[in-house]
Scaffold this motif. Structure first.
Motif, PDB file in Angstrom:
ATOM      1  N   ARG A 170       0.971  -1.083  -0.016  1.00  0.00           N
ATOM      2  CA  ARG A 170      -0.012   0.075  -0.024  1.00  0.00           C
ATOM      3  C   ARG A 170       0.710   1.148   0.117  1.00  0.00           C
ATOM      4  O   ARG A 170       1.022   1.785   0.812  1.00  0.00           O
ATOM      5  CB  ARG A 170      -0.876  -0.005   1.317  1.00  0.00           C
ATOM      6  N   ARG A 171       1.602   1.553  -1.225  1.00  0.00           N
ATOM      7  CA  ARG A 171       2.492   2.747  -1.253  1.00  0.00           C
ATOM      8  C   ARG A 171       2.306   3.223  -2.551  1.00  0.00           C
ATOM      9  O   ARG A 171       2.081   2.466  -3.526  1.00  0.00           O
ATOM     10  CB  ARG A 171       3.838   1.872  -1.197  1.00  0.00           C
ATOM     11  N   LYS A 176       4.267   7.474  -0.558  1.00  0.00           N
ATOM     12  CA  LYS A 176       3.777   7.646   0.355  1.00  0.00           C
ATOM     13  C   LYS A 176       3.176   6.150   0.974  1.00  0.00           C
ATOM     14  O   LYS A 176       2.573   5.402  -0.110  1.00  0.00           O
ATOM     15  CB  LYS A 176       2.533   8.670   0.335  1.00  0.00           C
ATOM     16  N   GLY A 177       3.152   5.972   2.086  1.00  0.00           N
ATOM     17  CA  GLY A 177       2.764   4.607   2.621  1.00  0.00           C
ATOM     18  C   GLY A 177       1.913   4.898   3.958  1.00  0.00           C
ATOM     19  O   GLY A 177       1.379   5.837   4.235  1.00  0.00           O
ATOM     20  N   PRO A 202      -3.078   5.596   2.714  1.00  0.00           N
ATOM     21  CA  PRO A 202      -3.039   6.601   1.622  1.00  0.00           C
ATOM     22  C   PRO A 202      -4.097   6.243   0.593  1.00  0.00           C
ATOM     23  O   PRO A 202      -4.482   4.970   0.511  1.00  0.00           O
ATOM     24  CB  PRO A 202      -1.808   6.449   0.793  1.00  0.00           C
ATOM     25  N   ASN A 203      -4.714   7.175   0.121  1.00  0.00           N
ATOM     26  CA  ASN A 203      -5.941   7.164  -0.938  1.00  0.00           C
ATOM     27  C   ASN A 203      -5.120   6.856  -2.385  1.00  0.00           C
ATOM     28  O   ASN A 203      -5.083   7.624  -2.860  1.00  0.00           O
ATOM     29  CB  ASN A 203      -6.633   8.413  -0.811  1.00  0.00           C
ATOM     30  N   LEU A 204      -5.192   5.443  -2.450  1.00  0.00           N
ATOM     31  CA  LEU A 204      -4.509   4.981  -3.479  1.00  0.00           C
ATOM     32  C   LEU A 204      -5.611   4.730  -4.736  1.00  0.00           C
ATOM     33  O   LEU A 204      -6.601   4.088  -4.385  1.00  0.00           O
ATOM     34  CB  LEU A 204      -3.521   3.776  -3.193  1.00  0.00           C
ATOM     35  N   HIS A 205      -5.176   4.806  -5.926  1.00  0.00           N
ATOM     36  CA  HIS A 205      -5.944   4.276  -7.167  1.00  0.00           C
ATOM     37  C   HIS A 205      -5.001   3.875  -8.101  1.00  0.00           C
ATOM     38  O   HIS A 205      -3.912   4.150  -8.297  1.00  0.00           O
ATOM     39  CB  HIS A 205      -6.672   5.608  -7.826  1.00  0.00           C
ATOM     40  N   ALA A 248      -3.930  10.059  -4.447  1.00  0.00           N
ATOM     41  CA  ALA A 248      -4.822  11.050  -4.823  1.00  0.00           C
ATOM     42  C   ALA A 248      -4.278  12.369  -5.044  1.00  0.00           C
ATOM     43  O   ALA A 248      -4.666  13.173  -5.847  1.00  0.00           O
ATOM     44  CB  ALA A 248      -6.219  11.038  -4.114  1.00  0.00           C
ATOM     45  N   LYS A 249      -3.164  12.797  -4.130  1.00  0.00           N
ATOM     46  CA  LYS A 249      -2.538  13.852  -4.161  1.00  0.00           C
ATOM     47  C   LYS A 249      -1.551  13.941  -5.410  1.00  0.00           C
ATOM     48  O   LYS A 249      -1.723  14.974  -6.029  1.00  0.00           O
ATOM     49  CB  LYS A 249      -1.946  14.022  -2.964  1.00  0.00           C
ATOM     50  N   CYS A 250      -1.001  12.884  -5.659  1.00  0.00           N
ATOM     51  CA  CYS A 250      -0.266  13.004  -7.119  1.00  0.00           C
ATOM     52  C   CYS A 250      -1.072  13.214  -8.081  1.00  0.00           C
ATOM     53  O   CYS A 250      -0.721  13.876  -9.271  1.00  0.00           O
ATOM     54  CB  CYS A 250       0.565  11.672  -6.994  1.00  0.00           C
TER      55      CYS A 250
END
Length: 63
Positions: free
Chosen positions: A3-4, A10-11, A31-34, A52-54
Protein backbone atom coordinates in the motif's frame (compact mmCIF):
# COMPACT_ATOMS: atom_id res chain seq x y z
CA UNK A 1 0.37 -5.97 -2.39
CA UNK A 2 2.17 -2.96 -0.98
CA UNK A 3 0.00 0.00 0.00
CA UNK A 4 2.50 2.56 -1.27
CA UNK A 5 2.31 5.28 -3.94
CA UNK A 6 4.54 4.48 -6.93
CA UNK A 7 5.20 8.21 -7.56
CA UNK A 8 5.92 9.83 -4.19
CA UNK A 9 6.39 6.75 -1.98
CA UNK A 10 3.65 7.66 0.48
CA UNK A 11 2.76 4.66 2.65
CA UNK A 12 0.70 3.73 5.70
CA UNK A 13 1.18 5.63 8.96
CA UNK A 14 0.36 4.38 12.44
CA UNK A 15 -1.55 6.18 15.14
CA UNK A 16 -4.03 5.70 17.98
CA UNK A 17 -7.74 4.94 17.98
CA UNK A 18 -9.11 6.79 21.01
CA UNK A 19 -12.62 6.15 22.33
CA UNK A 20 -14.77 8.60 24.31
CA UNK A 21 -13.66 6.81 27.50
CA UNK A 22 -10.03 7.33 26.33
CA UNK A 23 -9.40 3.64 25.68
CA UNK A 24 -6.41 3.64 23.34
CA UNK A 25 -5.57 1.03 20.70
CA UNK A 26 -3.28 1.14 17.68
CA UNK A 27 -4.57 1.73 14.15
CA UNK A 28 -3.22 2.49 10.66
CA UNK A 29 -3.88 5.38 8.30
CA UNK A 30 -3.69 4.22 4.67
CA UNK A 31 -3.05 6.54 1.71
CA UNK A 32 -5.85 7.12 -0.82
CA UNK A 33 -4.45 4.96 -3.64
CA UNK A 34 -5.91 4.50 -7.13
CA UNK A 35 -4.84 2.04 -9.81
CA UNK A 36 -4.16 4.17 -12.91
CA UNK A 37 -2.80 3.43 -16.39
CA UNK A 38 0.09 5.84 -16.96
CA UNK A 39 2.31 6.66 -19.93
CA UNK A 40 6.05 6.28 -19.34
CA UNK A 41 8.76 8.46 -20.91
CA UNK A 42 9.38 5.90 -23.67
CA UNK A 43 5.66 5.72 -24.53
CA UNK A 44 4.77 2.42 -22.88
CA UNK A 45 1.56 2.14 -20.87
CA UNK A 46 1.99 0.85 -17.31
CA UNK A 47 -0.54 0.34 -14.50
CA UNK A 48 0.58 2.07 -11.28
CA UNK A 49 -0.84 2.69 -7.83
CA UNK A 50 -0.91 6.47 -7.38
CA UNK A 51 -2.18 8.49 -4.41
CA UNK A 52 -4.92 11.07 -4.94
CA UNK A 53 -2.56 13.93 -4.08
CA UNK A 54 -0.22 13.01 -6.97
CA UNK A 55 -3.18 12.68 -9.35
CA UNK A 56 -4.50 16.12 -8.44
CA UNK A 57 -1.04 17.68 -8.70
CA UNK A 58 -0.60 16.26 -12.22
CA UNK A 59 2.55 14.28 -11.40
CA UNK A 60 1.48 11.42 -13.71
CA UNK A 61 0.30 11.40 -17.31
CA UNK A 62 -2.78 9.19 -17.66
CA UNK A 63 -3.08 6.92 -20.70
Amino acid sequence: MARRCDVCGKGPLSGNLISHAHNVSRRKFYPNLHSVKTVEADGTVVRKKVCAKCLKAGKVKKA
